[in-house]
Motif scaffolding. Structure first.
Motif, PDB file in Angstrom:
ATOM      1  N   SER A 129      11.110  73.600  22.214  1.00 43.88           N
ATOM      2  CA  SER A 129      11.158  73.517  23.519  1.00 43.88           C
ATOM      3  C   SER A 129      10.304  72.139  23.889  1.00 43.88           C
ATOM      4  CB  SER A 129      10.694  74.576  24.401  1.00 43.88           C
ATOM      5  OG  SER A 129      11.436  75.496  24.168  1.00 43.88           O
ATOM      6  N   TRP A 130       9.059  72.266  23.228  1.00 40.22           N
ATOM      7  CA  TRP A 130       8.149  71.105  23.498  1.00 40.22           C
ATOM      8  C   TRP A 130       8.500  69.615  23.241  1.00 40.22           C
ATOM      9  CZ3 TRP A 130       4.746  68.327  25.884  1.00 40.22           C
ATOM     10  CH2 TRP A 130       4.075  67.223  24.938  1.00 40.22           C
ATOM     11  N   ILE A 150      11.099  68.952  26.048  1.00 38.44           N
ATOM     12  CA  ILE A 150      10.359  69.000  27.519  1.00 38.44           C
ATOM     13  C   ILE A 150       9.280  67.690  27.499  1.00 38.44           C
ATOM     14  CG2 ILE A 150       8.488  69.789  28.755  1.00 38.44           C
ATOM     15  CD1 ILE A 150       9.291  72.668  28.003  1.00 38.44           C
ATOM     16  N   VAL A 154      18.131  69.269  20.048  1.00 40.21           N
ATOM     17  CA  VAL A 154      18.218  70.942  19.892  1.00 40.21           C
ATOM     18  C   VAL A 154      19.251  71.394  19.525  1.00 40.21           C
ATOM     19  CG1 VAL A 154      18.344  72.730  21.719  1.00 40.21           C
ATOM     20  CG2 VAL A 154      17.069  70.885  22.219  1.00 40.21           C
ATOM     21  N   CYS A 170      12.416  71.746  32.600  1.00 40.04           N
ATOM     22  CA  CYS A 170      11.629  71.992  31.729  1.00 40.04           C
ATOM     23  C   CYS A 170      11.663  73.502  31.294  1.00 40.04           C
ATOM     24  CB  CYS A 170      10.234  71.540  31.898  1.00 40.04           C
ATOM     25  SG  CYS A 170      10.126  69.762  31.897  1.00 40.04           S
ATOM     26  N   THR A 179      15.057  74.751  30.118  1.00 40.21           N
ATOM     27  CA  THR A 179      15.074  74.629  28.756  1.00 40.21           C
ATOM     28  C   THR A 179      14.322  75.499  27.851  1.00 40.21           C
ATOM     29  OG1 THR A 179      15.420  72.181  29.065  1.00 40.21           O
ATOM     30  CG2 THR A 179      14.733  72.791  26.828  1.00 40.21           C
ATOM     31  N   LEU A 180      13.147  75.795  28.385  1.00 36.86           N
ATOM     32  CA  LEU A 180      12.186  76.844  27.622  1.00 36.86           C
ATOM     33  C   LEU A 180      12.896  78.196  27.492  1.00 36.86           C
ATOM     34  CD1 LEU A 180       9.599  77.561  26.545  1.00 36.86           C
ATOM     35  CD2 LEU A 180       8.683  77.770  28.705  1.00 36.86           C
ATOM     36  N   VAL A 214      16.103  77.812  25.129  1.00 39.81           N
ATOM     37  CA  VAL A 214      15.605  77.914  23.660  1.00 39.81           C
ATOM     38  C   VAL A 214      15.309  79.374  23.234  1.00 39.81           C
ATOM     39  CG1 VAL A 214      14.286  76.489  22.208  1.00 39.81           C
ATOM     40  CG2 VAL A 214      15.505  75.557  23.736  1.00 39.81           C
ATOM     41  N   SER A 251      20.778  70.436  26.571  1.00 36.25           N
ATOM     42  CA  SER A 251      19.907  71.145  25.998  1.00 36.25           C
ATOM     43  C   SER A 251      20.173  72.746  26.127  1.00 36.25           C
ATOM     44  CB  SER A 251      18.544  70.841  26.421  1.00 36.25           C
ATOM     45  OG  SER A 251      18.143  69.324  26.106  1.00 36.25           O
ATOM     46  N   ALA A 259      21.534  75.540  23.351  1.00 36.72           N
ATOM     47  CA  ALA A 259      20.558  76.321  22.847  1.00 36.72           C
ATOM     48  C   ALA A 259      21.118  77.835  23.070  1.00 36.72           C
ATOM     49  CB  ALA A 259      19.337  76.339  24.009  1.00 36.72           C
TER      50      ALA A 259
END
Length: 473
Positions: free
Chosen positions: A55-56, A59, A151, A333, A336-337, A340, A386, A390
């Motif tokens: 994720s980083w 992000i 991703v 962000c 996405t986190l 994922v 993303s 994911a």
């Protein structure tokens, strides 16, 4: 199998209801995933840190892209050059080059914003502007510097170059159909596109697709749309406008941040000594099956660095830009986190493989035809490559292995269809109506725009058919 499907179905139902945001739906899906997997300490300790690292890397680009956009806004310079009138000759580069370039560099609908501004300067407004503005999303497999493709490739066990190259192949028929629809929309809007102009459009489109394939083949997917679009934009501007020295300098000054960013990204990815040095300098790679993070090679470094220079020259307020960036980026962000982590738990717990085996035993190899439908639904509902990749890439690649179909091409179908269908996401449609302050329901645009779902879906179905019945094709 029913329990394994439950988190995914919850996410899809919540998003389809229109009453839950992608963040809410993802949070519910993640909670359900944790509950279904049993949340063993071993599973969480193994998969959550890996998801945080993956994720980083995404992000960092999301936040940096938002920061760069806010810095360019502080200049007070229009994002696009003004045009005197709307003609087919002026409309094509806005739809197929300018807007996709902006989306490739910054992502997350920024290209749509720039497209609408340019279309209004051409004299288009209302539903026609919203319709043509959706073409800003036509190269989203490489949007936001290919974060969605990165991703998807990592989850599928491929390199970003492998998935980018396969997606570029699928983009050829997809883009050809986009072009046919573009001519139809132009005719319905009252914009004449003579035969000579159609030939011109087709040649430029072919050149764009060829350059995208070459860039994926010999460089990184991060610049596979941005660099070709920027190059062809410069060529098109020179051919159509024949600018004198003063006008050329003004155009370069107005677009200086984008020119600098494109040159920096191209140099760091196309010049071997520079590329190899920056890739190795301070690189961190805690997981062998995930990409390394090299601070000075990462796109985010150049987005932030050039953004700071732009802001300094414009005497812009850094604090306000930073605050605005946080406000606009935190949701993307976080979404996405969440997705994922959910994807990593699906893979690590074996649930993705379980669903795939169940589909295979129920309908056999024909289950592969569900991949474009899954992918399109994910892209439509999440509005981002993303999150969509994911959520669904573990399922479709597990299905491919279960029915002995090339997982790399199935992953490419997932990536291509998912990302292209984000153009019709409720997130994009609602944003466009708000930007133009149109008091219209979403359905007013969907009635005109729904055919834009067909190019990627038809391409995906055809690709699956070839994989099943003509694997050597």
């Amino acid at each position: 199998t029913a329990l394994a499907l439950l988190p995914l179905l919850l996410v899809l139902l919540l998003l389809a209801s229109g009453r839950a945001s992608a963040l809410t739906a993802g949070t519910v899906g993640l909670a359900a995933t944790v509950a279904v997997t049993g949340a063993s300490r071993e599973l969480l300790l193994r998969e959550v840190p890996a998801a945080l690292w993956l994720s980083w890397t995404v992000i960092a680009i999301i936040a940096a892209g938002m920061f760069f956009h806010r810095c360019t806004q502080a200049r007070g310079v229009p994002d696009t050059a003004a045009a005197a009138d709307v003609t087919a000759r002026r409309l094509w580069p806005v739809c197929f080059l300018l807007a996709p370039f902006a989306e490739a560099v910054t992502g997350f609908g920024v290209g749509y914003i720039i497209a609408l501004a340019a279309l209004r300067r051409l004299g288009l407004g209302g539903i026609p502007a919203l319709l043509f503005g959706l073409y800003s999303q036509s190269l989203v497999p490489w949007g936001a510097l290919a974060t969605g493709t990165t991703v998807g490739a990592t989850i599928a066990g491929l390199t970003p170059n492998e998935l980018g190259l396969a997606s570029a192949v699928l983009q050829v028929p997809t883009h050809a159909l986009y072009l046919l629809l573009y001519w139809r929309f132009a005719r319905e809007t009252g914009i004449a596109v003579p035969t000579a102009q159609k030939i011109d459009d087709a040649l430029w489109t072919a050149g764009l697709l060829a350059l995208i394939w070459l860039t994926n083949r010999y460089a990184d997917p991060e610049i596979a749309a941005a660099a070709p679009c920027a190059f062809l934009l410069a060529m098109r501007f020179w051919r159509d406008e024949r600018p004198d020295a003063a006008r050329l300098r003004r155009a370069l000054a107005d677009n200086a941040p984008y020119v600098a960013l494109t040159l920096a990204l191209c140099a760091t990815r196309l010049v071997p000594p520079l590329r190899d040095t920056l890739k190795a300098l301070g690189a961190i790679r805690p997981y062998d099956n995930q990409p390394a993070f090299a601070p000075l090679y990462a796109p985010g470094f150049w987005l932030v660095s050039i953004g700071l220079v732009v802001l300094w020259r414009a005497h812009g307020p850094l604090g306000r830009v930073f605050t605005d960036t946080l406000k606009s980026a935190w949701r993307s962000c976080t979404v996405t986190l969440v997705f994922v982590i959910m994807a990593e738990l699906y893979v690590g717990s074996g649930m993705a493989q379980q669903i795939a085996e169940s589909l295979r035993s129920t309908v056999g190899r024909a289950a592969a035809f569900g991949v474009p439908l899954f992918a399109g639904t994910g892209g439509f509902l999440t509005g981002g490559g993303s999150a969509g990749n994911a959520m669904l890439m573990p399922l479709v690649t597990a299905l491919a292995r279960a029915i002995a179909v090339d997982p790399a091409w199935v992953a490419a179908v997932q990536n291509s269809v998912c990302t292209n269908l984000t153009m019709l996401s409720p997130i994009r449609v609602t944003m466009g109506l708000a930007l133009l302050a149109l008091a219209l329901p979403d359905s007013a645009l969907y009635r005109r725009a729904w055919p834009l779902a067909l190019p990627s879906l038809l391409t995906g179905v055809a690709a699956i058919g070839l994989l099943l019945y003509a694997p050597r094709f």
